[in-house]
Design a protein around this motif. Sequence first.
Motif, PDB file in Angstrom:
ATOM      1  N   LEU A  11      -4.820  48.128  30.503  1.00 55.82           N
ATOM      2  CA  LEU A  11      -3.824  49.108  30.581  1.00 55.82           C
ATOM      3  C   LEU A  11      -3.903  50.221  29.877  1.00 55.82           C
ATOM      4  CD1 LEU A  11      -0.927  46.309  30.310  1.00 55.82           C
ATOM      5  CD2 LEU A  11      -1.858  47.542  32.342  1.00 55.82           C
ATOM      6  N   ALA A  12      -5.037  50.456  28.990  1.00 57.07           N
ATOM      7  CA  ALA A  12      -5.305  51.462  28.154  1.00 57.07           C
ATOM      8  C   ALA A  12      -5.519  52.660  28.841  1.00 57.07           C
ATOM      9  CB  ALA A  12      -6.274  51.012  26.923  1.00 57.07           C
ATOM     10  N   PRO A  13      -5.175  53.739  28.406  1.00 63.29           N
ATOM     11  CA  PRO A  13      -5.428  54.903  29.413  1.00 63.29           C
ATOM     12  C   PRO A  13      -6.991  55.534  29.085  1.00 63.29           C
ATOM     13  CG  PRO A  13      -4.333  55.833  27.436  1.00 63.29           C
ATOM     14  CD  PRO A  13      -4.253  53.858  27.146  1.00 63.29           C
ATOM     15  N   GLY A  14      -7.714  55.295  28.251  1.00 59.56           N
ATOM     16  CA  GLY A  14      -8.912  55.878  27.911  1.00 59.56           C
ATOM     17  C   GLY A  14     -10.003  55.075  27.981  1.00 59.56           C
ATOM     18  N   TRP A 160      -7.510  34.367  36.569  1.00 56.71           N
ATOM     19  CA  TRP A 160      -7.983  35.567  35.759  1.00 56.71           C
ATOM     20  C   TRP A 160      -8.248  36.884  36.655  1.00 56.71           C
ATOM     21  CZ3 TRP A 160     -12.626  34.891  31.920  1.00 56.71           C
ATOM     22  CH2 TRP A 160     -12.928  35.719  31.177  1.00 56.71           C
ATOM     23  N   ILE A 161      -9.183  36.736  37.760  1.00 54.99           N
ATOM     24  CA  ILE A 161      -9.325  37.674  38.718  1.00 54.99           C
ATOM     25  C   ILE A 161      -8.061  38.482  39.468  1.00 54.99           C
ATOM     26  CG2 ILE A 161     -10.850  38.707  40.640  1.00 54.99           C
ATOM     27  CD1 ILE A 161     -12.793  36.647  39.737  1.00 54.99           C
ATOM     28  N   ALA A 162      -7.213  37.565  39.782  1.00 57.26           N
ATOM     29  CA  ALA A 162      -5.997  37.911  40.289  1.00 57.26           C
ATOM     30  C   ALA A 162      -5.141  38.747  39.676  1.00 57.26           C
ATOM     31  CB  ALA A 162      -5.382  36.754  40.992  1.00 57.26           C
ATOM     32  N   ILE A 163      -5.099  38.152  38.122  1.00 62.22           N
ATOM     33  CA  ILE A 163      -4.184  39.129  37.279  1.00 62.22           C
ATOM     34  C   ILE A 163      -4.912  40.616  37.157  1.00 62.22           C
ATOM     35  CG2 ILE A 163      -3.648  39.316  34.819  1.00 62.22           C
ATOM     36  CD1 ILE A 163      -3.366  36.129  34.854  1.00 62.22           C
ATOM     37  N   VAL A 164      -6.374  40.693  37.108  1.00 61.36           N
ATOM     38  CA  VAL A 164      -6.830  41.856  37.248  1.00 61.36           C
ATOM     39  C   VAL A 164      -6.860  42.695  38.279  1.00 61.36           C
ATOM     40  CG1 VAL A 164      -9.101  43.130  37.030  1.00 61.36           C
ATOM     41  CG2 VAL A 164      -8.826  41.197  35.786  1.00 61.36           C
ATOM     42  N   ALA A 165      -6.716  42.096  39.466  1.00 64.47           N
ATOM     43  CA  ALA A 165      -6.426  43.028  40.821  1.00 64.47           C
ATOM     44  C   ALA A 165      -4.920  43.252  40.800  1.00 64.47           C
ATOM     45  CB  ALA A 165      -6.639  41.833  41.815  1.00 64.47           C
ATOM     46  N   TYR A 166      -4.119  42.524  40.246  1.00 68.65           N
ATOM     47  CA  TYR A 166      -2.697  42.859  40.370  1.00 68.65           C
ATOM     48  C   TYR A 166      -2.199  44.170  39.411  1.00 68.65           C
ATOM     49  CZ  TYR A 166       2.513  42.777  39.604  1.00 68.65           C
ATOM     50  OH  TYR A 166       3.853  43.205  39.562  1.00 68.65           O
ATOM     51  N   ALA A 167      -3.066  44.092  38.356  1.00 64.68           N
ATOM     52  CA  ALA A 167      -2.832  45.333  37.047  1.00 64.68           C
ATOM     53  C   ALA A 167      -3.654  46.703  37.905  1.00 64.68           C
ATOM     54  CB  ALA A 167      -3.703  44.752  35.946  1.00 64.68           C
ATOM     55  N   ALA A 168      -4.719  46.414  38.473  1.00 68.07           N
ATOM     56  CA  ALA A 168      -5.159  47.338  39.166  1.00 68.07           C
ATOM     57  C   ALA A 168      -4.237  48.031  40.393  1.00 68.07           C
ATOM     58  CB  ALA A 168      -6.449  47.283  39.856  1.00 68.07           C
ATOM     59  N   TYR A 169      -3.873  46.982  40.949  1.00 67.21           N
ATOM     60  CA  TYR A 169      -2.699  47.597  41.947  1.00 67.21           C
ATOM     61  C   TYR A 169      -1.561  48.306  41.492  1.00 67.21           C
ATOM     62  CZ  TYR A 169       1.049  47.260  45.693  1.00 67.21           C
ATOM     63  OH  TYR A 169       1.866  47.554  46.667  1.00 67.21           O
ATOM     64  N   ARG A 170      -1.131  47.582  40.425  1.00 68.29           N
ATOM     65  CA  ARG A 170       0.260  48.259  39.992  1.00 68.29           C
ATOM     66  C   ARG A 170      -0.084  49.582  39.141  1.00 68.29           C
ATOM     67  NH1 ARG A 170       5.484  46.015  40.834  1.00 68.29           N
ATOM     68  NH2 ARG A 170       5.859  47.227  38.998  1.00 68.29           N
ATOM     69  N   THR A 171      -1.229  49.908  38.550  1.00 73.75           N
ATOM     70  CA  THR A 171      -1.569  50.999  37.990  1.00 73.75           C
ATOM     71  C   THR A 171      -2.287  51.916  38.665  1.00 73.75           C
ATOM     72  OG1 THR A 171      -3.388  49.995  36.868  1.00 73.75           O
ATOM     73  CG2 THR A 171      -1.403  49.624  35.696  1.00 73.75           C
ATOM     74  N   GLY A 172      -2.719  51.806  39.733  1.00 70.59           N
ATOM     75  CA  GLY A 172      -3.496  52.681  40.567  1.00 70.59           C
ATOM     76  C   GLY A 172      -4.907  52.946  40.172  1.00 70.59           C
ATOM     77  N   PHE A 176     -12.707  47.528  40.594  1.00 69.85           N
ATOM     78  CA  PHE A 176     -14.092  47.256  40.198  1.00 69.85           C
ATOM     79  C   PHE A 176     -14.293  47.611  38.476  1.00 69.85           C
ATOM     80  CE2 PHE A 176     -14.405  47.759  44.637  1.00 69.85           C
ATOM     81  CZ  PHE A 176     -14.895  46.482  45.194  1.00 69.85           C
ATOM     82  N   LEU A 177     -13.494  48.563  38.329  1.00 70.49           N
ATOM     83  CA  LEU A 177     -13.781  49.163  36.717  1.00 70.49           C
ATOM     84  C   LEU A 177     -13.019  48.109  36.034  1.00 70.49           C
ATOM     85  CD1 LEU A 177     -14.349  51.207  34.582  1.00 70.49           C
ATOM     86  CD2 LEU A 177     -12.084  52.097  34.899  1.00 70.49           C
ATOM     87  N   LEU A 178     -11.783  47.592  36.487  1.00 72.44           N
ATOM     88  CA  LEU A 178     -11.039  46.843  35.662  1.00 72.44           C
ATOM     89  C   LEU A 178     -11.660  45.266  35.641  1.00 72.44           C
ATOM     90  CD1 LEU A 178      -7.255  47.629  36.056  1.00 72.44           C
ATOM     91  CD2 LEU A 178      -8.851  48.624  34.551  1.00 72.44           C
ATOM     92  N   VAL A 179     -12.093  44.912  36.673  1.00 73.65           N
ATOM     93  CA  VAL A 179     -12.754  43.408  36.769  1.00 73.65           C
ATOM     94  C   VAL A 179     -14.112  43.553  35.772  1.00 73.65           C
ATOM     95  CG1 VAL A 179     -14.259  43.448  38.865  1.00 73.65           C
ATOM     96  CG2 VAL A 179     -12.897  41.540  38.162  1.00 73.65           C
ATOM     97  N   SER A 180     -14.791  44.799  35.972  1.00 74.83           N
ATOM     98  CA  SER A 180     -15.985  44.944  35.089  1.00 74.83           C
ATOM     99  C   SER A 180     -15.687  44.704  33.623  1.00 74.83           C
ATOM    100  CB  SER A 180     -16.782  45.941  35.330  1.00 74.83           C
ATOM    101  OG  SER A 180     -17.044  46.055  36.587  1.00 74.83           O
ATOM    102  N   LEU A 181     -14.682  45.422  33.347  1.00 76.49           N
ATOM    103  CA  LEU A 181     -14.378  45.578  31.650  1.00 76.49           C
ATOM    104  C   LEU A 181     -13.479  44.276  31.227  1.00 76.49           C
ATOM    105  CD1 LEU A 181     -13.141  49.338  31.590  1.00 76.49           C
ATOM    106  CD2 LEU A 181     -15.326  48.246  30.617  1.00 76.49           C
ATOM    107  N   ALA A 182     -12.781  43.605  31.985  1.00 76.38           N
ATOM    108  CA  ALA A 182     -11.968  42.522  31.540  1.00 76.38           C
ATOM    109  C   ALA A 182     -12.396  41.172  31.867  1.00 76.38           C
ATOM    110  CB  ALA A 182     -10.561  42.619  32.129  1.00 76.38           C
TER     111      ALA A 182
END
Length: 208
Positions: A11-14, A160-172, A176-182
């Motif tokens: 969720l962090a912006p930078g 774990w991956i589903a939560i990442v996918a949901y976060a990516a969807y909700r925040t736009g 691939f960036l989020l699943v890599s970092l998280a």
Amino acid sequence: LFGAGSALALLAPGIALKLLGTLIVTAAIVRLFLIGHDACHGSFFGQARLNSIFGRIAFLPSMTAFSLWEVGHNTAHHGFNNLKGRDQVWAPYSKAEFDALPPLRKALERLYRSGLGWGAYYLVEMWWKKLFFASKKEIGASRRKYWLDSLLVTAGAAVWIAIVAYAAYRTGQSFFLLVSLAFVVPFLLWNGVIGFVVHLHHTNPQIA
């Protein structure tokens, strides 16, 4: 700590804060694994059932199957510490054995022992072969609990991956960036840490 690091990575912006979250997630995986390790030894709680339950939960972020770790670590490692043929981790080759290896395997062994490949060793030779849906060929036995624990780890990773996918969807953001970092990078960094520790525990000229 695991949740806070994950939230930061997701969720962090930078990118700098996201990378900080990645490191926090990695540190949390290491700490949770230590709890799982102690529970697997029966020493985290006074009750065997609690050790069994919470040990499995603590092992989920490192994607370690509890019963497979138990047979490989408690039985093989502690029971036959550095005895070649029983404790299979970092077993050294004789000169004749190494010379008989195929060229690709020789290169792989050199990588594993170079200081750059400790994480690769743990990921391939330990986690993939012995701690996740391990075959009878690798560990000498095939039991129902090994498969059930591996399925539990798989389910944990899927959530774990589903939560990442949901976060990516909700925040736009990019999935691939989020699943890599998280998920991916913390898991690879975890392998580097545990690979380093296991190497130190098994490799010393005085062992002979």
